[in-house]
Design a protein around this motif. Structure first.
Motif, PDB file in Angstrom:
ATOM      1  N   GLU A 214      22.800  41.587  34.491  1.00 35.02           N
ATOM      2  CA  GLU A 214      22.352  40.918  33.275  1.00 35.02           C
ATOM      3  C   GLU A 214      23.483  40.693  32.270  1.00 35.02           C
ATOM      4  OE1 GLU A 214      17.738  42.616  33.328  1.00 35.02           O
ATOM      5  OE2 GLU A 214      19.190  43.425  31.893  1.00 35.02           O
ATOM      6  N   GLN A 215      24.385  41.676  32.151  1.00 31.39           N
ATOM      7  CA  GLN A 215      25.366  41.626  31.076  1.00 31.39           C
ATOM      8  C   GLN A 215      26.737  41.094  31.502  1.00 31.39           C
ATOM      9  OE1 GLN A 215      25.573  45.297  28.818  1.00 31.39           O
ATOM     10  NE2 GLN A 215      23.397  45.707  29.121  1.00 31.39           N
ATOM     11  N   ALA A 216      27.113  41.309  32.764  1.00 38.23           N
ATOM     12  CA  ALA A 216      28.472  40.984  33.191  1.00 38.23           C
ATOM     13  C   ALA A 216      28.548  39.793  34.131  1.00 38.23           C
ATOM     14  CB  ALA A 216      29.113  42.202  33.855  1.00 38.23           C
ATOM     15  N   VAL A 217      27.606  39.680  35.052  1.00 41.40           N
ATOM     16  CA  VAL A 217      27.696  38.629  36.062  1.00 41.40           C
ATOM     17  C   VAL A 217      27.753  37.230  35.451  1.00 41.40           C
ATOM     18  CG1 VAL A 217      26.449  37.497  37.966  1.00 41.40           C
ATOM     19  CG2 VAL A 217      26.751  39.990  37.967  1.00 41.40           C
ATOM     20  N   PRO A 218      26.924  36.897  34.449  1.00 38.84           N
ATOM     21  CA  PRO A 218      27.035  35.545  33.882  1.00 38.84           C
ATOM     22  C   PRO A 218      28.401  35.259  33.265  1.00 38.84           C
ATOM     23  CG  PRO A 218      24.946  36.557  33.258  1.00 38.84           C
ATOM     24  CD  PRO A 218      25.776  37.633  33.881  1.00 38.84           C
ATOM     25  N   VAL A 219      29.013  36.274  32.644  1.00 46.00           N
ATOM     26  CA  VAL A 219      30.342  36.109  32.047  1.00 46.00           C
ATOM     27  C   VAL A 219      31.373  35.829  33.136  1.00 46.00           C
ATOM     28  CG1 VAL A 219      32.135  37.237  30.662  1.00 46.00           C
ATOM     29  CG2 VAL A 219      29.706  37.622  30.134  1.00 46.00           C
ATOM     30  N   LEU A 220      31.315  36.597  34.216  1.00 45.54           N
ATOM     31  CA  LEU A 220      32.249  36.419  35.321  1.00 45.54           C
ATOM     32  C   LEU A 220      32.016  35.082  36.033  1.00 45.54           C
ATOM     33  CD1 LEU A 220      32.096  40.039  36.745  1.00 45.54           C
ATOM     34  CD2 LEU A 220      34.087  38.987  35.655  1.00 45.54           C
ATOM     35  N   ALA A 221      30.749  34.759  36.255  1.00 46.70           N
ATOM     36  CA  ALA A 221      30.428  33.517  36.972  1.00 46.70           C
ATOM     37  C   ALA A 221      30.941  32.294  36.223  1.00 46.70           C
ATOM     38  CB  ALA A 221      28.922  33.424  37.194  1.00 46.70           C
ATOM     39  N   ALA A 222      30.886  32.350  34.908  1.00 43.27           N
ATOM     40  CA  ALA A 222      31.381  31.224  34.106  1.00 43.27           C
ATOM     41  C   ALA A 222      32.876  31.031  34.285  1.00 43.27           C
ATOM     42  CB  ALA A 222      31.046  31.456  32.637  1.00 43.27           C
ATOM     43  N   ALA A 223      33.581  32.095  34.691  1.00 39.95           N
ATOM     44  CA  ALA A 223      35.021  32.020  34.937  1.00 39.95           C
ATOM     45  C   ALA A 223      35.337  31.839  36.421  1.00 39.95           C
ATOM     46  CB  ALA A 223      35.705  33.278  34.413  1.00 39.95           C
ATOM     47  N   GLY A 224      34.299  31.597  37.226  1.00 39.05           N
ATOM     48  CA  GLY A 224      34.507  31.360  38.652  1.00 39.05           C
ATOM     49  C   GLY A 224      34.769  32.625  39.453  1.00 39.05           C
ATOM     50  N   ILE A 225      34.278  33.772  38.987  1.00 32.32           N
ATOM     51  CA  ILE A 225      34.502  35.056  39.660  1.00 32.32           C
ATOM     52  C   ILE A 225      33.176  35.566  40.204  1.00 32.32           C
ATOM     53  CG2 ILE A 225      35.285  37.441  39.384  1.00 32.32           C
ATOM     54  CD1 ILE A 225      37.013  36.388  37.014  1.00 32.32           C
ATOM     55  N   GLU A 226      33.151  35.912  41.473  1.00 37.11           N
ATOM     56  CA  GLU A 226      31.944  36.381  42.154  1.00 37.11           C
ATOM     57  C   GLU A 226      31.879  37.900  42.150  1.00 37.11           C
ATOM     58  OE1 GLU A 226      30.008  36.328  46.688  1.00 37.11           O
ATOM     59  OE2 GLU A 226      32.064  35.638  46.318  1.00 37.11           O
ATOM     60  N   THR A 227      30.676  38.450  41.978  1.00 37.34           N
ATOM     61  CA  THR A 227      30.411  39.867  42.216  1.00 37.34           C
ATOM     62  C   THR A 227      29.677  39.980  43.546  1.00 37.34           C
ATOM     63  OG1 THR A 227      30.232  40.402  39.854  1.00 37.34           O
ATOM     64  CG2 THR A 227      29.256  41.954  41.422  1.00 37.34           C
ATOM     65  N   GLN A 228      30.256  40.697  44.497  1.00 37.42           N
ATOM     66  CA  GLN A 228      29.644  40.868  45.815  1.00 37.42           C
ATOM     67  C   GLN A 228      29.177  42.316  45.967  1.00 37.42           C
ATOM     68  OE1 GLN A 228      32.128  40.786  49.510  1.00 37.42           O
ATOM     69  NE2 GLN A 228      30.790  39.090  50.083  1.00 37.42           N
ATOM     70  N   VAL A 229      27.895  42.499  46.240  1.00 40.94           N
ATOM     71  CA  VAL A 229      27.314  43.829  46.415  1.00 40.94           C
ATOM     72  C   VAL A 229      27.252  44.133  47.903  1.00 40.94           C
ATOM     73  CG1 VAL A 229      25.330  45.312  45.964  1.00 40.94           C
ATOM     74  CG2 VAL A 229      25.972  43.541  44.299  1.00 40.94           C
ATOM     75  N   VAL A 230      27.924  45.202  48.307  1.00 40.46           N
ATOM     76  CA  VAL A 230      28.014  45.569  49.719  1.00 40.46           C
ATOM     77  C   VAL A 230      27.230  46.854  49.944  1.00 40.46           C
ATOM     78  CG1 VAL A 230      29.568  46.179  51.610  1.00 40.46           C
ATOM     79  CG2 VAL A 230      30.295  44.501  49.889  1.00 40.46           C
ATOM     80  N   GLY A 231      26.132  46.757  50.688  1.00 44.57           N
ATOM     81  CA  GLY A 231      25.327  47.932  50.967  1.00 44.57           C
ATOM     82  C   GLY A 231      23.846  47.635  50.838  1.00 44.57           C
ATOM     83  N   THR A 232      23.055  48.676  50.943  1.00 45.13           N
ATOM     84  CA  THR A 232      21.603  48.554  50.962  1.00 45.13           C
ATOM     85  C   THR A 232      21.057  48.289  49.566  1.00 45.13           C
ATOM     86  OG1 THR A 232      21.471  50.074  52.839  1.00 45.13           O
ATOM     87  CG2 THR A 232      19.460  49.725  51.568  1.00 45.13           C
ATOM     88  N   VAL A 233      20.346  47.187  49.416  1.00 46.52           N
ATOM     89  CA  VAL A 233      19.668  46.837  48.163  1.00 46.52           C
ATOM     90  C   VAL A 233      18.219  46.496  48.510  1.00 46.52           C
ATOM     91  CG1 VAL A 233      19.604  45.291  46.170  1.00 46.52           C
ATOM     92  CG2 VAL A 233      21.808  45.904  47.197  1.00 46.52           C
ATOM     93  N   PRO A 234      17.243  47.227  47.967  1.00 47.71           N
ATOM     94  CA  PRO A 234      15.834  46.896  48.253  1.00 47.71           C
ATOM     95  C   PRO A 234      15.521  45.443  47.902  1.00 47.71           C
ATOM     96  CG  PRO A 234      15.993  49.018  47.127  1.00 47.71           C
ATOM     97  CD  PRO A 234      17.370  48.416  47.098  1.00 47.71           C
TER      98      PRO A 234
END
Length: 355
Positions: A214-234
């Motif tokens: 909610e707080q960081a991903v939109p800021v990063l995405a606007a700069a063309g930076i991806e957050t990749q989550v590796v592992g089990t997520v329900p």
């Protein structure tokens, strides 16, 4: 952590009988007595128990019966409880007059209270607070009974010492026995990506991922930076936090390919204390670390001096944006952190100190 400690103790020649649900790889030298998870009781029914819900769930009749049987088979040197969720076994060990060792993974009284406070749902929050109070009572009883308490961080050891000044507390940070990358150079071909490794089944982990999304991903995405989550997520959590700039791999056989294709490894855990084991995967795969303040407890000074930190998810996202294209600095960070950690995380040393 548990697997590393067991591996090291067995390698040191210590005879161990492990009562477990048997959901991990085999460890040479251990005698395993397995109770499959199918024997466990539904956790929600534990809300009315004197035990925390997860402890009540683990204390299924089959497991208690097998533990009682084991207690009568020989003169045991000690009963070791791995995590507070094994606390149901403490009264049985006490009745058998066998010394108790409590291997703590967190200071539960403070961690569970923080998780309950951070829970956004007004329906779930009082349930978690009730469970946290039960964990605090259980933890106090374990520390009072134990002949030895081990803590993963100095901060937790200090809290245990305050609870029970007469109980010996040993700080036992993890070792590292995983893959180690001998050399690496980040360059312009390395994706402008940060990677977050973990299993997101515990509520604290879910709260942390939600906050980052909610707080960081939109800021990063606007700069063309991806957050990749590796592992089990329900699936329910994945659907709730899904947005542009956030991707999920699901469970993977190895994290190595994902760490090799990122510029930062992320540690962003406002809720839940303790040592963050993923930092060792990042360091030994030569991936620079970006972390929230306070998330690098237990790391040597040479590692701390070569990480990127900030006080909030948004501030950390902004710091990542400012640094992610400084490849010379990123390579200095990963090289210096690796050099500072290479002799600091030895499981053989931990096993000898424990014994």
């Amino acid at each position: 952590y548990s697997g590393g400690l067991l591996d090291a103790l067995a390698a040191a020649g210590q005879s161990i009988t492990l009562l477990t649900q048997n959901d991990g790889p085999r460890i040479p030298g251990l005698t395993v007595v397995a109770v499959p998870p199918s024997q466990f009781r539904p956790r929600p029914l534990g809300l009315a128990s004197r035990w925390p819900a997860s402890v009540w769930q683990a204390a299924c009749p089959v497991r208690q019966s097998r533990f009682r049987s084991l207690l009568g088979q020989q003169a045991w040197r000690a009963v070791v409880l791995d995590q507070a969720a094994s606390g149901w076994a403490a009264p049985l060990a006490d009745a058998a007059q066998i010394p108790l060792i409590y291997v703590a993974h967190n200071h539960e009284a403070s961690t569970r209270k923080a998780v309950a406070t951070a829970e956004p749902s007004p329906l779930r929050r009082p349930i978690l607070r009730h469970d946290a109070r039960k964990y605090a009572r259980l933890e106090q009883a374990l520390v009072r009974q134990a002949a030895l308490v081990t803590a993963i961080t100095e901060a937790d050891a200090s809290l245990f010492a305050q609870q029970q000044p007469t109980a010996p507390a040993l700080t036992l940070p993890p070792g590292y026995a995983g893959p180690s990358v001998e050399s690496r150079t980040l360059d312009h071909a390395t994706p402008r990506r940060i990677v977050l490794v973990g299993r997101f089944e515990w509520i604290a982990k879910q709260l942390n991922l939600t906050q980052w999304a909610e707080q960081a991903v939109p800021v990063l995405a606007a700069a063309g930076i991806e957050t990749q989550v590796v592992g089990t997520v329900p699936d329910t959590l994945r659907a709730r936090v899904a947005r542009a700039g956030l991707s999920f791999t699901g469970p993977v056989p190895s994290v190595a390919p994902y760490l090799a294709n990122a510029r930062f490894g992320l540690v962003a855990e406002d809720v839940g204390g303790g040592f963050k084991l993923k930092t060792l995967d990042y360091i030994f795969h030569r991936l620079p670390i970006a972390a929230l303040d306070g998330n690098l407890e237990g790391q040597p000074p040479g590692v701390l001096a070569n990480t990127l930190t900030a006080s909030t998810p948004r501030a950390l996202a902004e710091a990542i944006i400012a640094r992610i294209d400084d490849l010379e600095r990123l390579n200095q960070m990963q090289q210096n952190a690796y050099g500072a950690a290479i002799t600091a995380f030895d499981w053989a040393d931990r096993a000898q100190r424990f014994l």
